[in-house]
Design an enzyme around this catalytic site. Sequence first.
Site, PDB file in Angstrom:
ATOM      1  CE  LYS A  50      -1.230 -20.492  19.998  1.00 53.07           C
ATOM      2  NZ  LYS A  50      -0.234 -21.359  19.328  1.00 53.07           N
ATOM      3  CG  ASP A  92      -3.300 -22.483  17.360  1.00 56.53           C
ATOM      4  OD1 ASP A  92      -2.132 -22.870  17.472  1.00 56.53           O
ATOM      5  OD2 ASP A  92      -4.245 -23.070  17.929  1.00 56.53           O
TER       6      ASP A  92
HETATM    7  N1  GLU Z   1       0.130 -21.635  16.239  1.00 61.85           N
HETATM    8  C1  GLU Z   1       1.371 -22.209  15.841  1.00 61.85           C
HETATM    9  C2  GLU Z   1       2.027 -22.871  17.024  1.00 61.85           C
HETATM   10  O1  GLU Z   1       1.350 -23.454  17.844  1.00 61.85           O
HETATM   11  C3  GLU Z   1       2.258 -21.253  15.066  1.00 61.85           C
HETATM   12  C4  GLU Z   1       2.563 -19.958  15.708  1.00 61.85           C
HETATM   13  C5  GLU Z   1       3.311 -18.977  14.799  1.00 61.85           C
HETATM   14  O2  GLU Z   1       3.612 -19.298  13.649  1.00 61.85           O
HETATM   15  O3  GLU Z   1       3.573 -17.882  15.287  1.00 61.85           O
HETATM   16  O4  GLU Z   1       3.224 -22.901  17.171  1.00 61.85           O
END
Ligand code: GLU
Length: 446
Positions: free
Chosen positions: A126, A166
């Site tokens: 992340k 996100d």
């Molecule tokens: N931010 C999204 C999550 O919390 C998606 C992450 C992604 O698609 O890589 O899962």
Amino acid sequence: MDTRLEAIREQVLARNPGEKEFHQAVLEVFESLGPVLDKHPEFVDANVLQRLCEPERQIIFRVPWMDDAGNVQINRGFRVEFNSALGPYKGGLRFHPSVYLGIVKFLGFEQIFKNALTGMPIGGGKGGSDFDPRGKSDREVMRFCQSFMTELYRHIGEYTDVPAGDIGVGGREIGYLFGQYKRITNRYESGVLTGKGVGWGGSLVRPEATGFGTVMFTQEMLKTRGTSLDGQRVVVSGSGNVATFAIAKAQQFGAKVVACSDSSGYIVDENGIDVSLLRQIKEKERGRLKEYAVRRGASVSYVEGGSVWDVNASVALPCATQNEINTEAATGMVKNGLVAVAEGANMPSTSGAIAVFQEAGILFAPGKAANAGGVATSALEMQQNASRDAWTFEHTEARLANIMVGIHNRCAETAETYGSPGNYVVGANIAGFVKVADAMLAQGLI
Ligand code: GLU
């Protein structure tokens, strides 16, 4: 909690001081794992949990950029590459003033188990920045994204680390980030980012996937009690991408969605929320939710401040942000006739709130299971990029539906096997953990 886990938790707290969201995410997983350690002493012997709680790599960098008035601005950028046992690090970027290392680590930690649950070959990571896109011009957002990528590019790649969106990072930001990556590397490496525009390597259904998947999961939970979303009264928090498509899918399933919110207040529309108007205001105009009430007139009320959880509902879909439902809100929701909660956001319920829901026998789906459709569809986008293909909406949505049913069943079966039938928190944590732990053991001392 199991004493072995308690000791590891103490170490995590001491090694990561002040990162309270990370501590909370670790605690939530640890509370489920006691029975696994009894069954799998090899995980204890090999210190798998201590290893899992330490990110493989943490990158923090300066992001200098110039605003429209010619002033130099400085933000902080992050990428936490948490675990690559199952595949390249995968997870979104969050641009929000609240972002600091503790938030990125909580999100990255959750992402490991969420991604494992999808059954797709993706590790967990992340990133993000304390940059606030709100009130910034498109040009400012572009300059920020270009500067952010000027550092980030050296750490990512389709086989290394694949960021996505996100909170605060949507199609616009992914476009600017991808453009800068391409300039710097001189490669059209579609699979380096997901959430791209459909015209240039993005996947149909990716924008809808998190909200759609959350509602599909809710439907599966309700089925276990012989009911469905048809005729349910639903309240959703948030009004961004996840919330909007959760509302749309819940309506498709016959539910009446009466309320949603933004950080300033909430609306109640007893006729059912008009999704196209909501998208027009929030996405196209980048406006505030208050505007929805202005345009719909007297039939809609707007409440400034306050909590959307005061609106009674049988199904609650928290799709805004972490810790938005506390013990007090949860208690009120249960009193108002709640039947099911599914987390479209990451960790929107505090641990006290989860306890209230579970003690009341409410169906409760944690974010790492319920909202996994987003990242699962990102993995489908990576598949399409790798094969230079583009799938239809119907095919992609059918794949998503299949994945969500699979996650639901995996959680339900695992909870049953480990002695907590109907407990989706235990099911999600254990199923995700075992998959990653097995891979880590097989790969030696990593
Ligand atoms: N931010 C999204 C999550 O919390 C998606 C992450 C992604 O698609 O890589 O899962």
